[in-house]
Design a protein around this motif. Structure first.
Motif, PDB file in Angstrom:
ATOM      1  N   GLU A   1       0.183  24.425   2.368  1.00 14.03           N
ATOM      2  CA  GLU A   1       1.176  24.581   1.539  1.00 14.03           C
ATOM      3  C   GLU A   1       2.613  24.073   1.898  1.00 14.03           C
ATOM      4  O   GLU A   1       3.228  23.412   0.886  1.00 14.03           O
ATOM      5  CB  GLU A   1       1.279  26.096   1.292  1.00 14.03           C
ATOM      6  CG  GLU A   1       0.238  26.944   0.533  1.00 14.03           C
ATOM      7  CD  GLU A   1      -0.004  26.224  -0.874  1.00 14.03           C
ATOM      8  OE1 GLU A   1       1.292  26.376  -1.460  1.00 14.03           O
ATOM      9  OE2 GLU A   1      -0.839  25.987  -1.292  1.00 14.03           O
ATOM     10  N   LYS A   2       2.834  24.192   3.064  1.00 13.90           N
ATOM     11  CA  LYS A   2       4.165  23.501   3.574  1.00 13.90           C
ATOM     12  C   LYS A   2       4.286  22.214   3.371  1.00 13.90           C
ATOM     13  O   LYS A   2       5.239  21.453   2.751  1.00 13.90           O
ATOM     14  CB  LYS A   2       4.550  24.052   4.981  1.00 13.90           C
ATOM     15  CG  LYS A   2       5.687  24.582   5.289  1.00 13.90           C
ATOM     16  CD  LYS A   2       5.987  25.005   6.662  1.00 13.90           C
ATOM     17  CE  LYS A   2       7.211  25.609   6.758  1.00 13.90           C
ATOM     18  NZ  LYS A   2       7.263  26.332   8.289  1.00 13.90           N
ATOM     19  N   HIS A   3       3.026  21.561   3.707  1.00 20.47           N
ATOM     20  CA  HIS A   3       2.999  20.150   3.645  1.00 20.47           C
ATOM     21  C   HIS A   3       2.992  19.573   2.398  1.00 20.47           C
ATOM     22  O   HIS A   3       3.506  18.632   1.879  1.00 20.47           O
ATOM     23  CB  HIS A   3       1.816  19.583   4.390  1.00 20.47           C
ATOM     24  CG  HIS A   3       1.235  18.328   3.913  1.00 20.47           C
ATOM     25  ND1 HIS A   3       1.599  17.121   4.409  1.00 20.47           N
ATOM     26  CD2 HIS A   3       0.195  17.957   3.170  1.00 20.47           C
ATOM     27  CE1 HIS A   3       1.117  16.128   4.094  1.00 20.47           C
ATOM     28  NE2 HIS A   3       0.338  16.544   3.023  1.00 20.47           N
ATOM     29  N   ILE A   4       2.400  20.123   1.402  1.00 20.16           N
ATOM     30  CA  ILE A   4       2.072  19.689  -0.047  1.00 20.16           C
ATOM     31  C   ILE A   4       3.589  20.029  -0.768  1.00 20.16           C
ATOM     32  O   ILE A   4       3.945  19.082  -1.587  1.00 20.16           O
ATOM     33  CB  ILE A   4       0.921  20.484  -0.793  1.00 20.16           C
ATOM     34  CG1 ILE A   4       0.713  19.469  -2.023  1.00 20.16           C
ATOM     35  CG2 ILE A   4       1.093  21.748  -1.152  1.00 20.16           C
ATOM     36  CD1 ILE A   4       0.303  18.301  -1.852  1.00 20.16           C
TER      37      ILE A   4
ATOM     38  N   ALA B   1      -4.216  14.409  -9.615  1.00 18.83           N
ATOM     39  CA  ALA B   1      -4.547  14.309  -8.081  1.00 18.83           C
ATOM     40  C   ALA B   1      -3.799  13.908  -7.313  1.00 18.83           C
ATOM     41  O   ALA B   1      -3.807  14.192  -6.095  1.00 18.83           O
ATOM     42  CB  ALA B   1      -6.168  13.909  -8.073  1.00 18.83           C
ATOM     43  N   ILE B   2      -2.647  12.831  -7.805  1.00 23.01           N
ATOM     44  CA  ILE B   2      -1.777  12.368  -6.942  1.00 23.01           C
ATOM     45  C   ILE B   2      -1.156  13.400  -6.299  1.00 23.01           C
ATOM     46  O   ILE B   2      -0.677  13.414  -4.903  1.00 23.01           O
ATOM     47  CB  ILE B   2      -1.092  11.184  -7.525  1.00 23.01           C
ATOM     48  CG1 ILE B   2      -2.332   9.898  -8.098  1.00 23.01           C
ATOM     49  CG2 ILE B   2      -0.251  10.539  -6.632  1.00 23.01           C
ATOM     50  CD1 ILE B   2      -1.682   8.794  -8.603  1.00 23.01           C
TER      51      ILE B   2
ATOM     52  N   THR C   1       1.807   8.559   4.572  1.00 23.98           N
ATOM     53  CA  THR C   1       1.814   9.846   4.538  1.00 23.98           C
ATOM     54  C   THR C   1       0.347  10.459   3.808  1.00 23.98           C
ATOM     55  O   THR C   1       0.388  10.196   2.612  1.00 23.98           O
ATOM     56  CB  THR C   1       2.355  11.004   4.549  1.00 23.98           C
ATOM     57  OG1 THR C   1       3.612  10.405   5.351  1.00 23.98           O
ATOM     58  CG2 THR C   1       2.402  12.327   5.074  1.00 23.98           C
ATOM     59  N   GLN C   2      -0.653  11.085   4.268  1.00 26.41           N
ATOM     60  CA  GLN C   2      -1.675  11.733   3.316  1.00 26.41           C
ATOM     61  C   GLN C   2      -1.155  12.928   2.652  1.00 26.41           C
ATOM     62  O   GLN C   2      -0.768  13.785   3.273  1.00 26.41           O
ATOM     63  CB  GLN C   2      -3.005  11.739   4.011  1.00 26.41           C
ATOM     64  CG  GLN C   2      -4.252  12.226   3.393  1.00 26.41           C
ATOM     65  CD  GLN C   2      -5.465  12.363   4.186  1.00 26.41           C
ATOM     66  OE1 GLN C   2      -5.539  12.282   5.347  1.00 26.41           O
ATOM     67  NE2 GLN C   2      -6.339  12.776   3.151  1.00 26.41           N
ATOM     68  N   VAL C   3      -1.368  12.881   1.619  1.00 24.40           N
ATOM     69  CA  VAL C   3      -0.904  13.890   0.601  1.00 24.40           C
ATOM     70  C   VAL C   3      -1.915  15.042   0.625  1.00 24.40           C
ATOM     71  O   VAL C   3      -1.560  16.178   0.948  1.00 24.40           O
ATOM     72  CB  VAL C   3      -0.753  13.380  -0.949  1.00 24.40           C
ATOM     73  CG1 VAL C   3      -0.571  14.517  -1.700  1.00 24.40           C
ATOM     74  CG2 VAL C   3       0.162  12.111  -0.988  1.00 24.40           C
TER      75      VAL C   3
ATOM     76  N   GLU D   1       0.894  -1.320   0.122  1.00 27.88           N
ATOM     77  CA  GLU D   1       0.107   0.163   0.056  1.00 27.88           C
ATOM     78  C   GLU D   1       0.844   1.091  -0.117  1.00 27.88           C
ATOM     79  O   GLU D   1       0.543   2.109   0.731  1.00 27.88           O
ATOM     80  CB  GLU D   1      -0.995  -0.005   1.093  1.00 27.88           C
ATOM     81  CG  GLU D   1      -1.973  -1.118   1.115  1.00 27.88           C
ATOM     82  CD  GLU D   1      -2.844  -1.139   2.215  1.00 27.88           C
ATOM     83  OE1 GLU D   1      -2.487  -0.625   3.356  1.00 27.88           O
ATOM     84  OE2 GLU D   1      -3.849  -1.883   2.290  1.00 27.88           O
ATOM     85  N   PHE D   2       2.124   1.417  -0.923  1.00 30.71           N
ATOM     86  CA  PHE D   2       2.978   2.415  -0.840  1.00 30.71           C
ATOM     87  C   PHE D   2       2.000   3.518  -1.451  1.00 30.71           C
ATOM     88  O   PHE D   2       2.280   4.598  -0.638  1.00 30.71           O
ATOM     89  CB  PHE D   2       3.890   1.794  -1.866  1.00 30.71           C
ATOM     90  CG  PHE D   2       5.243   2.910  -1.870  1.00 30.71           C
ATOM     91  CD1 PHE D   2       5.929   3.016  -0.674  1.00 30.71           C
ATOM     92  CD2 PHE D   2       5.484   3.489  -3.031  1.00 30.71           C
ATOM     93  CE1 PHE D   2       6.916   4.056  -0.674  1.00 30.71           C
ATOM     94  CE2 PHE D   2       6.488   4.479  -2.903  1.00 30.71           C
ATOM     95  CZ  PHE D   2       7.330   4.601  -1.805  1.00 30.71           C
ATOM     96  N   VAL D   3       1.318   3.323  -2.214  1.00 32.59           N
ATOM     97  CA  VAL D   3       0.558   4.531  -2.729  1.00 32.59           C
ATOM     98  C   VAL D   3      -0.837   3.900  -2.653  1.00 32.59           C
ATOM     99  O   VAL D   3      -1.326   2.859  -3.212  1.00 32.59           O
ATOM    100  CB  VAL D   3       0.789   4.871  -4.435  1.00 32.59           C
ATOM    101  CG1 VAL D   3      -0.161   6.075  -4.829  1.00 32.59           C
ATOM    102  CG2 VAL D   3       2.343   5.257  -4.768  1.00 32.59           C
ATOM    103  N   GLN D   4      -1.694   4.749  -2.064  1.00 37.06           N
ATOM    104  CA  GLN D   4      -2.936   4.544  -1.901  1.00 37.06           C
ATOM    105  C   GLN D   4      -3.998   5.542  -2.397  1.00 37.06           C
ATOM    106  O   GLN D   4      -3.862   6.730  -1.840  1.00 37.06           O
ATOM    107  CB  GLN D   4      -3.493   4.205  -0.257  1.00 37.06           C
ATOM    108  CG  GLN D   4      -3.181   2.991   0.078  1.00 37.06           C
ATOM    109  CD  GLN D   4      -3.875   2.611   1.465  1.00 37.06           C
ATOM    110  OE1 GLN D   4      -3.612   3.454   2.380  1.00 37.06           O
ATOM    111  NE2 GLN D   4      -4.715   1.780   1.566  1.00 37.06           N
ATOM    112  N   ILE D   5      -4.990   5.361  -3.084  1.00 38.22           N
ATOM    113  CA  ILE D   5      -5.915   6.234  -3.616  1.00 38.22           C
ATOM    114  C   ILE D   5      -7.427   5.642  -3.079  1.00 38.22           C
ATOM    115  O   ILE D   5      -7.598   4.401  -3.363  1.00 38.22           O
ATOM    116  CB  ILE D   5      -5.890   6.331  -5.152  1.00 38.22           C
ATOM    117  CG1 ILE D   5      -4.721   7.065  -5.631  1.00 38.22           C
ATOM    118  CG2 ILE D   5      -7.126   7.367  -5.406  1.00 38.22           C
ATOM    119  CD1 ILE D   5      -4.536   6.984  -6.926  1.00 38.22           C
TER     120      ILE D   5
END
Lengths: 218, 256
Positions: free
Chosen positions: B81-84, B52-53, B69-71, B6-10
């Motif tokens: 902004e910092k997080h993204i 969207a990813i 981590t949730q994108v 589950e490295f990338v999860q949508i």
């Protein structure tokens, strides 16, 4: 009373000195108008409304009123509220801000016409919006408008003659002084015109060098 | 290589523009090191999903997670902004139209973000640029400007630029669609090389052959939903859904 150019050598130093002042005021005001123009453009496009709207008013004043009046205001007007600027400084500020507003218009249009993929690409590598503007969007916009900004700078050179009215001994005022001493207006105005022309040529040469160095399509 | 399935999860991705729903409840997991192709007709929502990813096109519903981590966290604007910006450093993206910075050389395109964001010195950045541009076969053109490069060369530099941030995930948005046919292969070769290095990749593509050769999984999207997904030999040779077959008939020479 025909033309007599033999009077020129005696007063050449005065006119030359005036030419140097004109170059000085033009270069200083050009730099102010360039960096001020970038700043104004970014404010106009991206600043929050609270900053943007007062700024728009200032912009309107500088665009919508005569430069001569602005110079009077800055030099004679500000004294009344305790800001006593030297004539040279007042002249640089007046000319610089006046043309900063015109440069800002050019740069704003150029910023908006930078492909939006540029901002996206910058954001995807992790740049913040302001970093992307500073490193990617604005540099491209500025490069795109170097030619029209160059035209503004030549207009600035010519309008620098107006600062003679607040007593800066630039080229036009120096010529007038020489005329005052010799009663030879035609000769000295011609001489001053020749000087403006030469400075103009130099500016065009500098502009071409800059264009060649930073043009996007090499 | 799938130590983390589950490295990338949508999760339940949903996106609308007004009344138009372009993504309808899409969920997808990508394991670390996996290469996933998204295919489908234009307007199917595949580019929107990809964008969207990394939040270029924010979702209107659902979550995107990368490596725990949730994108698209909901945070106050400043913090978000910092997080993204931090998240995006981990997500490389390659665009259809390259979007190289035209005022910078290949070297500067690659080094700008690492210098600015990771504080690399000039020497470290130069070494990084040489390494990354060598990887994509563009070392000889390191001091060229984008306008001096062909489309394929530009795209390779763009890939090097994305790799320079050492991303955990690479997104390719129709990376070869804008190229002349004879230039497609050089870019595909580079992408193949990345596949061999087990870089996690999500690839939106029109090139079925490439997807079949390189990808571990293929998703077929149409009208905002994932119609069918599976390994390439199933999707391309033996698809179950009629919509998939119809699409493939148009895009494959020996369609099932």
């Amino acid at each position: 009373m025909g033309l007599d150019f033999t009077v020129i050598p005696k007063y050449l130093d005065i006119v030359l000195l005036g030419g140097l002042w004109t170059i000085g005021i033009t270069v200083a005001a050009a730099l102010l108008s360039f960096f001020g123009g970038i700043l104004f453009a970014v404010i106009a496009l991206y600043a929050p409304a609270m900053i943007r709207w007062p700024f728009k008013v200032v912009e309107f004043v500088f665009m919508g009123t005569p430069l001569l009046l602005q110079l009077f205001l800055i030099y004679f007007g500000l004294v009344q509220i305790g800001v006593d600027l030297p004539a040279f400084v007042a002249g640089v500020i007046g000319l610089g801000l006046h043309f900063a507003v015109y440069n800002s218009e050019l740069i704003q249009t150029a910023i908006l016409s930078v492909d939006k993929g540029q901002m996206e690409a910058a954001r995807t590598v992790g740049l913040s919006r302001s970093q992307a503007l500073r490193k990617v969007v604005v540099p491209q916009a500025v490069r795109a408008v170097i030619p029209p900004i160059g035209n503004n700078m030549i207009a600035l050179l010519k309008d620098s003659a107006l600062v003679s009215v607040i007593g800066v001994s630039e080229l036009t005022l120096s010529a007038q002084r020489a005329i005052g001493a010799t009663y030879r207006p035609f000769e000295f105005y011609l001489l001053a015109a020749a000087f403006y022309y030469v400075i103009n040529l130099c500016m065009e040469w500098v502009q071409r060098r800059i264009e060649r160095r930073i043009s996007l399509s090499r | 290589m799938s130590d983390n399935p589950e490295f990338v999860q949508i999760r339940h991705a949903q996106k609308s523009f007004g009344k138009l729903e372009v993504l309808k409840d899409i969920s997808l997991n990508v394991a670390r090191g996996q290469i996933v192709a998204i295919i489908g007709p234009s307007g199917s929502g595949k580019s929107t999903l990809l964008r969207a990813i990394n939040d270029l096109d924010p979702l209107t519903g659902g979550e995107v997670w990368l490596d725990g981590t949730q994108v698209n966290k909901s945070l106050p604007h400043r913090q978000y902004e910092k997080h993204i910006n931090a998240m995006r450093q981990d997500i490389g993206m390659v665009f259809q139209h390259f979007n190289l910075f035209p005022h910078l050389t290949a070297r500067e395109n690659v080094t700008m973000a690492p210098k600015l964001l990771k504080g690399l010195s000039d020497r470290e950045a130069d070494a990084l640029a040489e390494e990354q541009l060598d990887k994509v076969g563009m070392l000889e053109r390191i001091d060229y400007y984008p306008s001096q490069l062909s489309g394929g060369q530009k795209q390779r530099v763009a890939i090097a630029r994305a790799l320079a941030m050492k991303p955990k995930l690479m997104l390719f948005d129709e990376a070869t669609s804008a190229l002349d046919p004879e230039l497609v292969d050089e870019v595909n070769q580079v992408m193949k090389k990345l596949a061999e290095e087990h870089i996690t990749m999500i690839i939106v593509t029109h090139e079925m052959d490439f997807a079949a050769a390189v990808c571990d999984r293929v998703l077929f999207m149409d009208q905002g939903v994932v119609v069918e997904e599976g390994p390439p030999w199933v999707i391309f040779r033996n698809p179950k859904k009629e919509r998939t077959r119809a699409f493939l008939r148009k895009h494959l020479e020996n369609a099932p």
